[in-house]
Design a protein around this motif. Structure first.
Motif, short mmCIF file in Angstrom:
data_model
loop_
_atom_site.label_atom_id
_atom_site.label_comp_id
_atom_site.label_asym_id
_atom_site.label_seq_id
_atom_site.Cartn_x
_atom_site.Cartn_y
_atom_site.Cartn_z
N ILE A 17 0.72 -1.16 0.09
CA ILE A 17 0.15 -0.11 0.08
C ILE A 17 0.91 1.20 0.00
CG2 ILE A 17 -1.80 1.14 1.31
CD1 ILE A 17 -2.93 -1.48 0.10
N ASP A 39 10.94 3.62 7.03
CA ASP A 39 10.61 2.06 7.05
C ASP A 39 11.69 1.49 8.09
OD1 ASP A 39 8.91 -0.22 5.23
OD2 ASP A 39 10.54 -0.86 6.45
N ARG A 40 11.47 0.35 8.88
CA ARG A 40 12.55 -0.09 9.63
C ARG A 40 13.50 -0.93 9.07
NH1 ARG A 40 9.30 -5.37 12.65
NH2 ARG A 40 8.77 -6.60 10.71
N VAL A 75 1.79 0.57 7.98
CA VAL A 75 2.63 -0.59 8.58
C VAL A 75 1.31 -1.65 8.98
CG1 VAL A 75 4.42 0.68 9.28
CG2 VAL A 75 2.84 0.38 10.71
N SER A 102 -6.30 -1.58 8.22
CA SER A 102 -7.70 -2.50 7.71
C SER A 102 -8.70 -2.52 9.03
CB SER A 102 -7.18 -3.74 7.25
OG SER A 102 -6.34 -3.97 6.33
P1 NAP Z 1 3.41 -4.92 3.74
O1 NAP Z 1 3.37 -5.15 2.05
O2 NAP Z 1 3.72 -6.09 4.30
O3 NAP Z 1 4.44 -3.62 3.90
C1 NAP Z 1 4.49 -3.13 5.41
C2 NAP Z 1 5.81 -2.56 5.54
O4 NAP Z 1 5.91 -1.96 6.78
C3 NAP Z 1 6.96 -3.39 5.17
O5 NAP Z 1 8.09 -2.65 4.54
C4 NAP Z 1 7.40 -3.62 6.62
O6 NAP Z 1 8.95 -3.78 6.90
C5 NAP Z 1 7.09 -2.20 7.31
N1 NAP Z 1 7.28 -2.26 8.77
C6 NAP Z 1 6.60 -3.42 9.67
N2 NAP Z 1 6.54 -2.89 10.87
C7 NAP Z 1 7.38 -1.73 10.80
C8 NAP Z 1 7.62 -1.03 12.15
N3 NAP Z 1 7.33 -1.03 13.26
N4 NAP Z 1 8.08 0.22 11.54
C9 NAP Z 1 8.40 0.63 10.31
N5 NAP Z 1 8.21 -0.14 9.18
C10 NAP Z 1 7.52 -1.20 9.42
O7 NAP Z 1 1.96 -4.28 4.00
P2 NAP Z 1 0.72 -3.77 3.30
O8 NAP Z 1 -0.05 -4.84 2.78
O9 NAP Z 1 1.18 -2.66 2.58
O10 NAP Z 1 -0.15 -3.19 4.48
C11 NAP Z 1 0.25 -1.94 5.24
C12 NAP Z 1 -1.15 -1.74 5.82
O11 NAP Z 1 -2.19 -1.38 4.91
C13 NAP Z 1 -1.71 -2.66 7.03
O12 NAP Z 1 -2.18 -1.89 8.20
C14 NAP Z 1 -2.78 -3.22 6.25
O13 NAP Z 1 -3.75 -3.80 7.18
C15 NAP Z 1 -3.12 -2.29 5.25
N6 NAP Z 1 -4.05 -2.54 4.12
C16 NAP Z 1 -3.64 -3.63 3.48
C17 NAP Z 1 -4.26 -4.08 2.08
C18 NAP Z 1 -3.77 -5.27 1.48
O14 NAP Z 1 -4.44 -5.70 0.63
N7 NAP Z 1 -2.41 -5.44 1.57
C19 NAP Z 1 -5.50 -3.47 1.79
C20 NAP Z 1 -5.86 -2.14 2.52
C21 NAP Z 1 -5.32 -1.88 3.57
P3 NAP Z 1 9.18 -5.38 7.19
O15 NAP Z 1 9.28 -5.93 5.62
O16 NAP Z 1 10.83 -5.21 7.50
O17 NAP Z 1 8.40 -6.02 7.92
#
Ligand code: NAP
Length: 295
Positions: A17, A39-40, A75, A102
């Protein structure tokens, strides 16, 4: 040239996202003047710079938000409290903090206490996604034709809500404003339960005896395949969704279990009419989703 909607933007969490939003900012320069990634993970920061989707990237989250007019938290839900604690003292007066999580009640609970007075908090949730994760998974068209729900707490500055709404409109989304608890109940049935069912079905299949498992893969096009796509969604993100939308999800599982038991009984007693009546009703739901262009 007119000034961008937000002169300085910071995105925290450059996964699917966050990196999709970063790509939107690159495609449309009228949205943001300067984009910083926080990002971490150093590997994620390096990749973001390689992809050219942010002007700067750092693992120092506090430093990443300094001077930002808009901070977007993207995140996993379980990391929100830590991220908010890390950035709170570094936010400038008048900054807007938004997010894409979400689940919304938990986000308000975890983030709001860390934000200083004078910072506007506008929680949001784009109803758009794929089963892929990480900075390479994003694409600028992700939000086009999708809903974005904003859940501003009572008393939130109206101009701040409108600017966040404008951002989502310009990346192609349609806006809806909801109370956080209502959002969580709606998403429990439309998103969280379907994911739980998919995880369960695929889990059941992997428990089957070896020879049956290979048949499951071979004949997956008969229905199973669609569940495997959903069940391939990010494990950390979904763990956090279920832990943080506990009440709404438990309530909907209870209702689902009752309905499933009723179907089980109809099958056992050969009540074809009950089955046909339900399947006819559910077909019309599919038609309305297609008509609403959400298919
Ligand atoms: P993602 O692709 O897994 O990316 C999350 C990113 O955040 C990764 O780069 C991760 O690093 C980083 N991160 C994790 N913990 C962190 C911290 N404490 N400090 C800084 N960075 C951190 O996730 P995503 O799918 O984009 O989802 C992100 C958010 O969007 C979530 O809250 C989710 O509920 C929401 N969302 C997701 C979707 C979907 O379909 N995917 C749809 C709508 C909303 P690492 O790789 O090191 O863990």
């Amino acid at each position: 040239m007119t000034s961008p909607l937000f002169p300085r933007v910071t995105i925290i969490g450059l996964g699917l996202i966050g990196s999709s939003l970063a790509r939107c900012f690159r495609v449309d320069a009228s949205l943001a003047g300067h984009v910083t990634a926080g990002d971490r993970s150093q590997a994620v920061c390096d990749r973001v710079l390689e992809l050219g989707i942010a002007s700067a990237a750092t693992t120092d989250l506090g430093a990443s938000v300094e001077g930002a007019d808009l901070v977007i938290m993207a995140v996993p839900i379980g990391a929100y409290a830590d991220v908010a604690a890390a950035i709170g003292a570094h936010l400038k007066d008048g900054a807007i903090v938004t997010d894409v999580g979400s689940v919304k009640q938990a986000v308000v609970r975890d983030v709001a206490p860390h934000l200083p007075d004078g910072v506007h908090f506008v929680p949001g949730h784009p109803i758009a996604g794929t089963e892929h994760s990480g900075p390479d998974a994003g694409f600028a068209e992700l939000f086009r034709g999708r809903w974005c729900i904003l859940t501003p707490p009572p008393g939130t500055n109206g101009a701040a809500v409108e600017r966040v709404a404008e951002l989502w409109r310009r990346v192609g989304s349609t806006l809806e404003i909801m109370e956080p608890g209502h959002h969580d109940r709606v998403l429990a049935i439309t998103s969280h339960l379907p994911h739980l069912i998919a995880y369960t079905i695929v889990g059941t299949a992997t428990d089957l005896e070896e020879h049956l498992q290979s048949e499951v893969i071979r004949f997956s096009a008969s229905g199973f395949r669609d569940f495997t796509r959903i069940a391939a969604s990010d494990p950390v993100m979904w763990r956090d969704i279920f832990l943080n939308n506990r009440e709404a999800v438990l309530e909907i599982i209870q209702r689902f279990t009752e309905d499933l038991t009723a179907l089980q009984r109809a099958i056992r007693w050969g009540e074809g009419e009950t089955l046909e009546a339900l399947f006819t009703r559910t077909r019309t739901i599919r038609r309305s989703i297609i008509d609403a262009k959400q298919a």
